[in-house]
Design a protein around this motif. Sequence first.
Motif, PDB file in Angstrom:
ATOM      1  N   TYR A   1      -9.021  10.015  -9.195  1.00 23.79           N
ATOM      2  CA  TYR A   1      -7.854   9.251  -9.618  1.00 23.79           C
ATOM      3  C   TYR A   1      -8.266   8.160 -10.600  1.00 23.79           C
ATOM      4  O   TYR A   1      -9.412   7.710 -10.645  1.00 23.79           O
TER       5      TYR A   1
ATOM      6  N   VAL B   1      -7.687   4.222 -11.775  1.00 18.22           N
ATOM      7  CA  VAL B   1      -7.305   2.924 -11.213  1.00 18.22           C
ATOM      8  C   VAL B   1      -7.482   1.853 -12.280  1.00 18.22           C
ATOM      9  O   VAL B   1      -8.472   1.851 -13.016  1.00 18.22           O
TER      10      VAL B   1
ATOM     11  N   TYR C   1      -2.432   3.054 -10.075  1.00 19.48           N
ATOM     12  CA  TYR C   1      -3.089   4.326  -9.796  1.00 19.48           C
ATOM     13  C   TYR C   1      -2.381   5.419 -10.587  1.00 19.48           C
ATOM     14  O   TYR C   1      -1.169   5.357 -10.807  1.00 19.48           O
TER      15      TYR C   1
ATOM     16  N   TYR D   1       0.854  -1.180   0.000  1.00 18.18           N
ATOM     17  CA  TYR D   1       0.000   0.000   0.000  1.00 18.18           C
ATOM     18  C   TYR D   1       0.891   1.231   0.000  1.00 18.18           C
ATOM     19  O   TYR D   1       2.093   1.165   0.267  1.00 18.18           O
TER      20      TYR D   1
ATOM     21  N   MET E   1      -9.154   2.938  -1.469  1.00 19.56           N
ATOM     22  CA  MET E   1      -8.623   4.024  -0.650  1.00 19.56           C
ATOM     23  C   MET E   1      -9.225   3.884   0.737  1.00 19.56           C
ATOM     24  O   MET E   1     -10.410   3.619   0.877  1.00 19.56           O
TER      25      MET E   1
ATOM     26  N   LYS F   1      -4.504   5.728   2.939  1.00 15.14           N
ATOM     27  CA  LYS F   1      -3.678   4.784   2.184  1.00 15.14           C
ATOM     28  C   LYS F   1      -4.373   4.370   0.896  1.00 15.14           C
ATOM     29  O   LYS F   1      -5.602   4.240   0.836  1.00 15.14           O
ATOM     30  N   LEU F   2      -3.571   4.128  -0.121  1.00 13.98           N
ATOM     31  CA  LEU F   2      -4.026   3.533  -1.373  1.00 13.98           C
ATOM     32  C   LEU F   2      -3.650   2.067  -1.376  1.00 13.98           C
ATOM     33  O   LEU F   2      -2.511   1.713  -1.051  1.00 13.98           O
TER      34      LEU F   2
ATOM     35  N   LEU G   1      -3.765  11.287  -9.372  1.00 12.15           N
ATOM     36  CA  LEU G   1      -4.556  11.498  -8.160  1.00 12.15           C
ATOM     37  C   LEU G   1      -4.560  12.976  -7.799  1.00 12.15           C
ATOM     38  O   LEU G   1      -3.501  13.602  -7.678  1.00 12.15           O
TER      39      LEU G   1
END
Length: 231
Positions: free
Chosen positions: A86, A88, A196, A66, A101, A180-181, A199
Amino acid sequence: SGCDNTCGSTLENDECGVCGGSGIPEGECDCDGNVLDECGECDGNNLCFGNPAFNEYSLDITDGEYVDLGNINDWSFGNNDFSINYWVRFNAWSGDEHDIMIGRVVYGSGWYFKYQTDINNLVWNPTWNEPAYIDFQINLYEWYFFSIVQRDDIYEIWVNNEIIFEQNMQPLQSPNTSVKLGGVADPYYDFTTANYDDLTIWNRAISESKIYELMASQIIPENEDGLLSYY
């Protein structure tokens, strides 16, 4: 007789309706003199959809990883209007739940946005305990542009510039948490294997036209009103 009504003529109208014409000139895409834009659309506006505008350096997250974006308090929107946008692309499924997320202090406190493959639902949960399930199927290896917008206490979820969810819900829980992603490791492991890109985080509710613009154009951060972070 041909199209010129002359005896013995074999002339025909070309695709532009010109008798004896040679059709669309080389380099043009229609009979009006237009050309293809960068997306391959005749007389288009160079706004291409289906992939990020600039994905050469997209963030690659694999299962078990992450990226920590830091404290959401630093974004300065608290419980006021905000926008998070963003691209994805999901590259694998492992398990049924995949955090896209997440903002969490400890398990059971915070907020999250995830995808559940077992029910083909996106899940938006600003308070952890009151999830909203959104019927939407995600396919592997396809890019999706997500926008999460809070506008006057109404949450909006947009995918590829189309709104798929709009509902009054509680403000984000624990707005000072780390964001966190791709998942979080304590205590459960709902990781996402994904790329990703592009963003952006804003301290205002951006418009539909702005979402449309973000999908296909690179922004100039210093020219943007209310832009807090850009990755």
